[in-house]
Design a protein around this motif. Structure first.
Motif, PDB file in Angstrom:
ATOM      1  N   ARG A 139       4.258   4.232  -3.522  1.00 34.68           N
ATOM      2  CA  ARG A 139       5.717   4.174  -3.424  1.00 34.68           C
ATOM      3  C   ARG A 139       6.287   2.902  -4.044  1.00 34.68           C
ATOM      4  O   ARG A 139       7.409   2.901  -4.550  1.00 34.68           O
ATOM      5  N   LEU A 140       5.511   1.824  -4.003  1.00 41.15           N
ATOM      6  CA  LEU A 140       5.984   0.538  -4.536  1.00 41.15           C
ATOM      7  C   LEU A 140       5.527   0.299  -5.971  1.00 41.15           C
ATOM      8  O   LEU A 140       5.752  -0.780  -6.521  1.00 41.15           O
ATOM      9  N   GLY A 141       4.903   1.300  -6.587  1.00 38.22           N
ATOM     10  CA  GLY A 141       4.479   1.172  -7.984  1.00 38.22           C
ATOM     11  C   GLY A 141       3.313   0.230  -8.182  1.00 38.22           C
ATOM     12  O   GLY A 141       3.177  -0.379  -9.249  1.00 38.22           O
ATOM     13  N   LEU A 142       2.440   0.139  -7.194  1.00 41.79           N
ATOM     14  CA  LEU A 142       1.293  -0.767  -7.269  1.00 41.79           C
ATOM     15  C   LEU A 142       0.007   0.018  -7.519  1.00 41.79           C
ATOM     16  O   LEU A 142      -0.013   1.243  -7.473  1.00 41.79           O
ATOM     17  N   GLN A 143      -1.080  -0.708  -7.760  1.00 38.33           N
ATOM     18  CA  GLN A 143      -2.391  -0.115  -7.962  1.00 38.33           C
ATOM     19  C   GLN A 143      -2.819   0.619  -6.687  1.00 38.33           C
ATOM     20  O   GLN A 143      -2.741   0.082  -5.591  1.00 38.33           O
ATOM     21  N   THR A 144      -3.264   1.866  -6.835  1.00 37.72           N
ATOM     22  CA  THR A 144      -3.652   2.663  -5.663  1.00 37.72           C
ATOM     23  C   THR A 144      -5.165   2.770  -5.486  1.00 37.72           C
ATOM     24  O   THR A 144      -5.628   3.461  -4.582  1.00 37.72           O
ATOM     25  N   LYS A 145      -5.912   2.095  -6.329  1.00 41.59           N
ATOM     26  CA  LYS A 145      -7.369   2.106  -6.205  1.00 41.59           C
ATOM     27  C   LYS A 145      -7.845   0.770  -5.649  1.00 41.59           C
ATOM     28  O   LYS A 145      -7.188  -0.252  -5.795  1.00 41.59           O
ATOM     29  N   GLY A 146      -9.025   0.814  -5.028  1.00 46.64           N
ATOM     30  CA  GLY A 146      -9.602  -0.412  -4.497  1.00 46.64           C
ATOM     31  C   GLY A 146      -9.907  -0.277  -3.019  1.00 46.64           C
ATOM     32  O   GLY A 146      -9.596   0.727  -2.373  1.00 46.64           O
ATOM     33  N   THR A 147     -10.499  -1.309  -2.467  1.00 47.85           N
ATOM     34  CA  THR A 147     -10.847  -1.316  -1.049  1.00 47.85           C
ATOM     35  C   THR A 147      -9.600  -1.494  -0.191  1.00 47.85           C
ATOM     36  O   THR A 147      -8.515  -1.835  -0.694  1.00 47.85           O
ATOM     37  N   LYS A 148      -9.778  -1.288   1.092  1.00 47.41           N
ATOM     38  CA  LYS A 148      -8.667  -1.474   2.021  1.00 47.41           C
ATOM     39  C   LYS A 148      -8.131  -2.900   1.947  1.00 47.41           C
ATOM     40  O   LYS A 148      -6.903  -3.126   1.959  1.00 47.41           O
ATOM     41  N   GLN A 149      -9.028  -3.861   1.845  1.00 51.25           N
ATOM     42  CA  GLN A 149      -8.619  -5.262   1.795  1.00 51.25           C
ATOM     43  C   GLN A 149      -7.805  -5.558   0.528  1.00 51.25           C
ATOM     44  O   GLN A 149      -6.794  -6.272   0.571  1.00 51.25           O
ATOM     45  N   VAL A 150      -8.242  -4.994  -0.604  1.00 52.93           N
ATOM     46  CA  VAL A 150      -7.532  -5.208  -1.865  1.00 52.93           C
ATOM     47  C   VAL A 150      -6.140  -4.583  -1.812  1.00 52.93           C
ATOM     48  O   VAL A 150      -5.142  -5.187  -2.223  1.00 52.93           O
ATOM     49  N   LEU A 151      -6.053  -3.370  -1.293  1.00 55.84           N
ATOM     50  CA  LEU A 151      -4.766  -2.684  -1.202  1.00 55.84           C
ATOM     51  C   LEU A 151      -3.811  -3.428  -0.281  1.00 55.84           C
ATOM     52  O   LEU A 151      -2.624  -3.597  -0.601  1.00 55.84           O
ATOM     53  N   GLN A 154      -6.130   4.156   7.665  1.00 51.58           N
ATOM     54  CA  GLN A 154      -5.673   2.864   7.163  1.00 51.58           C
ATOM     55  C   GLN A 154      -5.653   2.838   5.644  1.00 51.58           C
ATOM     56  O   GLN A 154      -4.654   2.434   5.028  1.00 51.58           O
ATOM     57  N   GLN A 155      -6.748   3.280   5.041  1.00 47.69           N
ATOM     58  CA  GLN A 155      -6.818   3.256   3.585  1.00 47.69           C
ATOM     59  C   GLN A 155      -5.816   4.230   2.961  1.00 47.69           C
ATOM     60  O   GLN A 155      -5.171   3.909   1.965  1.00 47.69           O
ATOM     61  N   SER A 156      -5.660   5.419   3.558  1.00 45.44           N
ATOM     62  CA  SER A 156      -4.708   6.399   3.038  1.00 45.44           C
ATOM     63  C   SER A 156      -3.285   5.863   3.108  1.00 45.44           C
ATOM     64  O   SER A 156      -2.488   6.058   2.174  1.00 45.44           O
ATOM     65  N   PHE A 157      -2.948   5.191   4.199  1.00 46.97           N
ATOM     66  CA  PHE A 157      -1.596   4.656   4.347  1.00 46.97           C
ATOM     67  C   PHE A 157      -1.338   3.530   3.353  1.00 46.97           C
ATOM     68  O   PHE A 157      -0.265   3.458   2.739  1.00 46.97           O
ATOM     69  N   TYR A 158      -2.305   2.660   3.165  1.00 47.34           N
ATOM     70  CA  TYR A 158      -2.142   1.585   2.174  1.00 47.34           C
ATOM     71  C   TYR A 158      -1.936   2.160   0.776  1.00 47.34           C
ATOM     72  O   TYR A 158      -1.107   1.672  -0.004  1.00 47.34           O
ATOM     73  N   ARG A 159      -2.668   3.213   0.448  1.00 49.15           N
ATOM     74  CA  ARG A 159      -2.510   3.841  -0.862  1.00 49.15           C
ATOM     75  C   ARG A 159      -1.134   4.492  -0.999  1.00 49.15           C
ATOM     76  O   ARG A 159      -0.507   4.437  -2.061  1.00 49.15           O
ATOM     77  N   GLN A 160      -0.686   5.114   0.080  1.00 47.41           N
ATOM     78  CA  GLN A 160       0.627   5.746   0.072  1.00 47.41           C
ATOM     79  C   GLN A 160       1.722   4.706  -0.167  1.00 47.41           C
ATOM     80  O   GLN A 160       2.647   4.928  -0.961  1.00 47.41           O
ATOM     81  N   LEU A 161       1.620   3.585   0.529  1.00 46.55           N
ATOM     82  CA  LEU A 161       2.599   2.517   0.334  1.00 46.55           C
ATOM     83  C   LEU A 161       2.535   1.947  -1.077  1.00 46.55           C
ATOM     84  O   LEU A 161       3.573   1.698  -1.712  1.00 46.55           O
ATOM     85  N   ALA A 162       1.325   1.730  -1.562  1.00 46.42           N
ATOM     86  CA  ALA A 162       1.156   1.183  -2.915  1.00 46.42           C
ATOM     87  C   ALA A 162       1.771   2.115  -3.957  1.00 46.42           C
ATOM     88  O   ALA A 162       2.426   1.666  -4.910  1.00 46.42           O
TER      89      ALA A 162
END
Length: 292
Positions: free
Chosen positions: A134-146, A124-132
């Motif tokens: 790709r969309l030019g968003l912050q890739t650090k933080g908790t799963k909830q933040v992402l 879950q966390q890896s996928f959220y980071r991957q999406l972030a």
């Protein structure tokens, strides 16, 4: 090997608080089950179920009552003050190419830098980071933040376009709602990751593979071969006996497998799959698949 069905004697369960005390005490359950083996030298796996669903045909399952299935190297004691035990020898006759329906409660983990991480949470966390990323968003933080930053209104439209790329690889219509679409794709990716953990782990590779089913996707007017596999019941379990923050996560896996190496599969079933075997994980229940 012996496969046993174990219950707290009904007269004890009905007239005491023991069943309720054990309901969320996985460590305590394991300690009590050890008493079925005099001397405490036997190795065993176990799985907890609700008796009401398992014994429905017999009509004697008590609401909320637990039942435990044990796979052990020696036969457990049959006459104890606490437990009613029903045992039978278990030496499955397996053949290459045989189809088996299976159920497994597992604690899938991934190891990084010598530390174990829960596989479902990691995906879950890896996928959220991957999406972030790709969309030019912050890739650090908790799963909830992402997740929260992916679903803000100004990002949601772009997110949906990216999710459509992922959903092209599995059947079904992607929801128009970003939060629901995100959950759909995440569920599919987690399913693929868990299936890979089950079949492609170094210790299990070449032992069995998942059977597939043909699925017709009306939206795309095409057929897919889908693994006959599903996951459910993902849950974190606290272990207060081991420390205030101690816990483990378990998930139920089920489906149909095809035997590739009968001898190794038999050994795997006897030894258990994955960690947390002392907390009710690792016991694979098998039976011949219908039509397999």
């Amino acid at each position: 090997m012996y496969l046993s069905r174990v219950r707290i004697r009904p007269e004890i369960d009905r007239q005491s608080q023991l069943g309720r005390l054990l309901l969320h005490n996985t460590y305590g359950v394991h300690q009590l089950l050890w008493d079925l083996f005099p001397g405490g030298q036997a190795r065993f796996l176990y799985r907890e179920e609700l008796a009401q669903s398992q014994l429905r045909e017999e009509g004697n399952g008590i609401k909320g009552e637990s039942i435990w299935y044990l796979l052990s190297s020696v036969q457990p004691a049959q006459d104890t003050p606490l437990f009613a035990v029903d045992s039978r020898p278990f030496e499955p006759q397996l053949q290459e190419g045989q189809h088996l329906a299976f159920r497994l409660r597992a604690n899938p983990v991934v190891t990084r830098n010598g530390k174990r991480h829960d596989l479902v949470m990691d995906e879950q966390q890896s996928f959220y980071r991957q999406l972030a990323d790709r969309l030019g968003l912050q890739t650090k933080g908790t799963k909830q933040v992402l997740r929260r930053q992916l679903l803000v209104p100004e990002v949601a439209a772009s997110l949906h376009v990216v999710l459509q790329e992922y959903s092209a690889h599995f059947p079904g219509k992607l929801s128009a709602q970003p939060a629901e679409a995100l959950e759909q794709v995440l569920q599919e990716r987690t399913s693929q990751r868990l299936a890979s953990w089950l079949c492609d782990n170094k210790s299990r590779r070449g032992v069995f593979t998942l059977a597939t089913r043909t699925v017709f996707d009306e939206e795309q007017d095409r057929e897919y071969e889908r693994p006959f596999f599903q996951w459910s019941g993902y849950q974190a379990h606290a272990l207060p006996e081991k420390g205030r923050s101690a816990r483990f996560c378990a998930v139920d896996l089920a489906g149909e497998l095809i035997v590739q190496d009968p001898d190794r599969l038999r050994e795997l079933i006897h030894s258990g799959m994955g960690p947390a075997k002392g907390f009710g994980c690792g016991l694979m229940m098998i039976k011949p698949a219908f039509g397999g």
